[in-house]
Design a protein around this motif. Sequence first.
Motif, short mmCIF file in Angstrom:
data_model
loop_
_atom_site.label_atom_id
_atom_site.label_comp_id
_atom_site.label_asym_id
_atom_site.label_seq_id
_atom_site.Cartn_x
_atom_site.Cartn_y
_atom_site.Cartn_z
N VAL A 138 37.28 -2.42 4.06
CA VAL A 138 37.00 -2.98 2.74
C VAL A 138 35.51 -2.85 2.49
CG1 VAL A 138 37.11 -5.04 1.31
CG2 VAL A 138 38.96 -4.56 2.93
N THR A 139 35.15 -1.90 1.63
CA THR A 139 33.75 -1.67 1.28
C THR A 139 33.63 -1.77 -0.24
OG1 THR A 139 34.14 0.73 1.35
CG2 THR A 139 33.26 -0.30 3.34
N GLY A 140 33.57 -0.63 -0.93
CA GLY A 140 33.54 -0.65 -2.39
C GLY A 140 32.39 -1.47 -2.94
N ASP A 141 32.71 -2.35 -3.92
CA ASP A 141 31.67 -3.16 -4.56
C ASP A 141 30.99 -4.12 -3.59
OD1 ASP A 141 32.22 -1.93 -6.95
OD2 ASP A 141 33.52 -3.53 -7.70
N GLY A 142 31.65 -4.44 -2.47
CA GLY A 142 31.09 -5.39 -1.51
C GLY A 142 30.17 -4.77 -0.48
N GLY A 143 30.07 -3.44 -0.46
CA GLY A 143 29.21 -2.79 0.52
C GLY A 143 29.84 -2.71 1.90
N ALA A 144 29.01 -2.39 2.88
CA ALA A 144 29.50 -2.10 4.23
C ALA A 144 30.04 -3.33 4.96
CB ALA A 144 28.39 -1.46 5.05
N GLY A 145 29.59 -4.52 4.59
CA GLY A 145 30.00 -5.74 5.28
C GLY A 145 28.89 -6.78 5.17
N HIS A 146 28.78 -7.63 6.19
CA HIS A 146 27.66 -8.58 6.18
C HIS A 146 26.98 -8.62 7.53
CE1 HIS A 146 30.54 -11.99 7.56
NE2 HIS A 146 29.59 -11.97 8.49
N GLU A 147 25.70 -8.99 7.49
CA GLU A 147 24.95 -9.16 8.73
C GLU A 147 24.51 -10.61 8.85
OE1 GLU A 147 21.72 -6.38 8.62
OE2 GLU A 147 20.71 -7.37 6.95
N PHE A 148 24.52 -11.09 10.09
CA PHE A 148 24.18 -12.47 10.43
C PHE A 148 22.96 -12.40 11.34
CE2 PHE A 148 24.54 -16.53 12.56
CZ PHE A 148 25.18 -17.38 11.66
N LEU A 149 21.82 -12.79 10.81
CA LEU A 149 20.54 -12.56 11.45
C LEU A 149 19.92 -13.84 11.99
CD1 LEU A 149 19.15 -10.24 8.65
CD2 LEU A 149 20.01 -9.49 10.87
N MET A 150 19.07 -13.70 12.98
CA MET A 150 18.35 -14.84 13.52
C MET A 150 17.13 -15.15 12.64
SD MET A 150 20.12 -15.87 16.07
CE MET A 150 21.44 -15.50 14.91
N GLU A 151 16.93 -16.43 12.36
CA GLU A 151 15.95 -16.85 11.36
C GLU A 151 14.52 -16.56 11.80
OE1 GLU A 151 17.54 -20.15 8.72
OE2 GLU A 151 15.92 -21.11 9.81
N ARG A 152 14.03 -17.20 12.82
CA ARG A 152 12.73 -16.93 13.45
C ARG A 152 11.57 -16.83 12.45
NH1 ARG A 152 15.19 -12.45 17.64
NH2 ARG A 152 16.46 -13.92 18.82
N ALA A 153 11.65 -17.55 11.39
CA ALA A 153 10.57 -17.67 10.40
C ALA A 153 10.93 -18.83 9.51
CB ALA A 153 10.40 -16.38 9.59
N ASP A 154 10.03 -19.24 8.65
CA ASP A 154 10.31 -20.33 7.73
C ASP A 154 11.47 -19.95 6.82
OD1 ASP A 154 9.41 -22.91 6.28
OD2 ASP A 154 9.45 -21.40 4.68
N ARG A 155 12.49 -20.79 6.76
CA ARG A 155 13.70 -20.46 5.99
C ARG A 155 13.40 -20.24 4.52
NH1 ARG A 155 19.26 -23.66 6.67
NH2 ARG A 155 19.34 -22.20 8.43
N GLN A 156 12.58 -21.10 3.94
CA GLN A 156 12.31 -20.96 2.51
C GLN A 156 11.57 -19.66 2.22
OE1 GLN A 156 13.68 -23.15 0.20
NE2 GLN A 156 13.17 -21.34 -1.04
N GLU A 157 10.69 -19.27 3.12
CA GLU A 157 9.99 -18.00 2.94
C GLU A 157 10.97 -16.83 2.96
OE1 GLU A 157 6.39 -15.34 5.00
OE2 GLU A 157 7.08 -17.21 5.95
N ILE A 158 11.94 -16.89 3.87
CA ILE A 158 12.97 -15.85 3.94
C ILE A 158 13.79 -15.82 2.66
CG2 ILE A 158 15.09 -15.13 5.11
CD1 ILE A 158 13.90 -16.38 7.68
#
Length: 299
Positions: A138-158
Amino acid sequence: MTSVTELAYIGIEASDLDAWERFGVDLMGMQKSERSDGVLALRMDDKAHRWIIVGGDADDLAFTGFACANDADLDDIVAGLRAAGTEVSEGAADLAAARRVDRLFVTTDPVGNRVELIVGLADADTPFRSETLLSHFVTGDGGAGHEFLMERADRQEILDWYGILGFKITDFIKEQVAPGVYADAVFTHCNGRHHSVAWADMPFPKRLHHFMIEVGDINDVGLAYDRCMDAKQPFEMTLGMHPNDEMFSFYVRTPSGFNIEYGWGGLIIDEATWEIKHLDKLDSWGHRAPQVVADLLQP
């Protein structure tokens, strides 16, 4: 507001391309697009590639490609990043050719992850064909999928930085996973897929905890689960379902040590009516660690 349209492709620096080819093609059901000069490209649909694995020692996320609808949107986002003080450089012609895109800009997010902003990801010369899938990715309009990344910086800045790319908050989950230990995550979207990029403050040694790929038939999840089990590919979590994106999935360890979430049935949101939620559980049921299951099955 100008926004990227999808997560178009992901790049991984990996120490064992042979293992990645077996994993991606034989276990996950992708199609090999290219294998040359220390690069393995994998297809999930009719695009030239969705995964680009390059040889190296990092065994982690190398870059993420986000697509824009047109040149004007790409230029607007680049201008917004530069106005916010972010360095952005235009990719050379040989890099654009390697990525199979018309135009490309390169930048770095607040955590230090390389981000490629692109227009015109090419179609492959032949239709996508998987040797193992009953259905399709399932790609199409949704793209390749999702990535779940480690924050390691100020959340609001991200969040502010990715906001320039057009990402909006979908929801939050904060769960106590051990006494005094919390998994605290925020999920963001740029199209109808519940989230294309999520960030978490939790212990994990890699930049990338997992990348989710979705299939169109629930049976493909079960078949992939069996293939991984028969191959003795290490699991991160068994079958289960999330309360926010309603994905039925399992997590399996890649040859580079982060995980693939292999799922079906992910929620498509309506931006016009969506309301941000705050949840306290990562899983509705399942998604247990293999050792926990093994211990429970002991007589």
